[in-house]
Design an enzyme around this catalytic site. Structure first.
Site, short mmCIF file in Angstrom:
data_model
loop_
_atom_site.label_atom_id
_atom_site.label_comp_id
_atom_site.label_asym_id
_atom_site.label_seq_id
_atom_site.Cartn_x
_atom_site.Cartn_y
_atom_site.Cartn_z
N HIS A 1 -51.60 12.75 -55.31
CA HIS A 1 -53.01 12.85 -54.93
C HIS A 1 -53.17 13.88 -53.82
O HIS A 1 -52.25 14.10 -53.03
CB HIS A 1 -53.55 11.49 -54.47
N HIS B 1 -52.91 19.05 -48.65
CA HIS B 1 -51.51 19.00 -49.09
C HIS B 1 -51.33 17.83 -50.04
O HIS B 1 -52.19 16.94 -50.12
CB HIS B 1 -50.58 18.82 -47.87
P1 ATP Z 1 -55.11 10.18 -39.94
O1 ATP Z 1 -54.04 9.12 -40.04
O2 ATP Z 1 -55.52 10.47 -38.54
O3 ATP Z 1 -56.25 9.95 -40.85
P2 ATP Z 1 -53.44 11.77 -41.68
O4 ATP Z 1 -53.35 10.53 -42.50
O5 ATP Z 1 -53.84 13.03 -42.33
O6 ATP Z 1 -54.44 11.56 -40.45
P3 ATP Z 1 -50.79 11.07 -41.01
O7 ATP Z 1 -51.19 9.64 -40.87
O8 ATP Z 1 -49.80 11.62 -40.05
O9 ATP Z 1 -52.06 12.02 -40.95
O10 ATP Z 1 -50.25 11.25 -42.48
C1 ATP Z 1 -49.67 12.43 -42.94
C2 ATP Z 1 -49.65 12.40 -44.45
O11 ATP Z 1 -48.87 11.28 -44.90
C3 ATP Z 1 -51.03 12.18 -45.07
O12 ATP Z 1 -51.04 12.83 -46.33
C4 ATP Z 1 -51.11 10.71 -45.28
O13 ATP Z 1 -51.96 10.36 -46.34
C5 ATP Z 1 -49.68 10.37 -45.62
N1 ATP Z 1 -49.38 9.01 -45.18
C6 ATP Z 1 -49.58 8.50 -43.95
N2 ATP Z 1 -49.16 7.24 -43.86
C7 ATP Z 1 -48.67 6.92 -45.07
C8 ATP Z 1 -48.09 5.75 -45.62
N3 ATP Z 1 -47.90 4.65 -44.92
N4 ATP Z 1 -47.71 5.81 -46.90
C9 ATP Z 1 -47.88 6.91 -47.63
N5 ATP Z 1 -48.42 8.05 -47.19
C10 ATP Z 1 -48.82 8.05 -45.93
#
Ligand code: ATP
Ligand code: MG
Length: 182
Positions: A122, A41
């Protein structure tokens, strides 16, 4: 109880083969873990944890975001926080429409007082613990382009094996001028 939420563009089926192809060098790249394609996504806005009783308000706010269909073009590759210490490994791209939509979503969600973040388009395709052989992947050129006709509110459940996503609601673009029926 709380829910971990984010707002994203989901990828149309038709672009998946091109993304798969761009990811080919990562399959053999030591230290890189490819994410399952159903998780791909483009994040428009990471919301984070929201109390369950606020989720309806988030949905209503997002339903008020008006936008027209727009294009996204995917090209290039990189990693956060850097290519030398990669954690999130991504395909890049450009889309004025996505930038505008992200800004509208930010305004609609202002009641949540989220930290300010600059939108950088991205598509995260792999993860690493800070070391991965990315030289092949970083040569990625044009990948492809697609049209966006909706965005989604997604619930994320973190797990050691990787996050599980669930689409809570999709929000459609308005019809283009000329096709609208009033
Ligand atoms: P994991 O954290 O276990 O690696 P994930 O990053 O895919 O899994 P989430 O952390 O719930 O799952 O994030 C969901 C989406 O939001 C992902 O696309 C992630 O890159 C983005 N995301 C998460 N935290 C942030 C942040 N602090 N700032 C910007 N984007 C974020
Ligand atoms: Mg994360």
């Amino acid at each position: 109880m709380v829910m971990r939420l984010f707002v994203a563009i989901l990828l149309p089926e038709a672009i998946l083969p091109a993304v798969e192809e761009a990811c080919a060098p990562l399959r053999t790249a030591e230290g890189a873990r490819l994410l399952p394609r159903q998780n791909w996504h483009i994040t428009l806005r990471f919301i984070g944890e929201v109390p369950n009783d606020k989720v309806e308000k988030v949905k209503t706010a997002l339903a008020g975001v008006k936008f027209l269909p727009f294009g996204v073009s995917l090209f290039g590759a990189g990693a956060f926080p850097s290519a030398k210490t990669p954690r999130a490994i991504w395909i890049g791209g450009e889309s004025e429409g996505a930038e505008e939509l992200a800004a509208k979503i930010d305004s609609a969600l202002s009641f949540l007082s989220l930290p300010k973040e600059k939108f950088k388009l991205h598509l995260t395709v792999a993860r690493s613990k800070g070391r991965a052989e990315l030289s092949g992947f970083l040569k990625t050129g044009q990948v492809g382009s697609f049209e966006v006709r909706s965005f989604a509110l997604v619930k994320s459940t973190l797990a050691p094996s990787g996050a599980a996503y669930e689409v809570l609601k999709e929000f459609q673009a308005e019809e283009m001028e000329g096709k609208a029926d009033g």
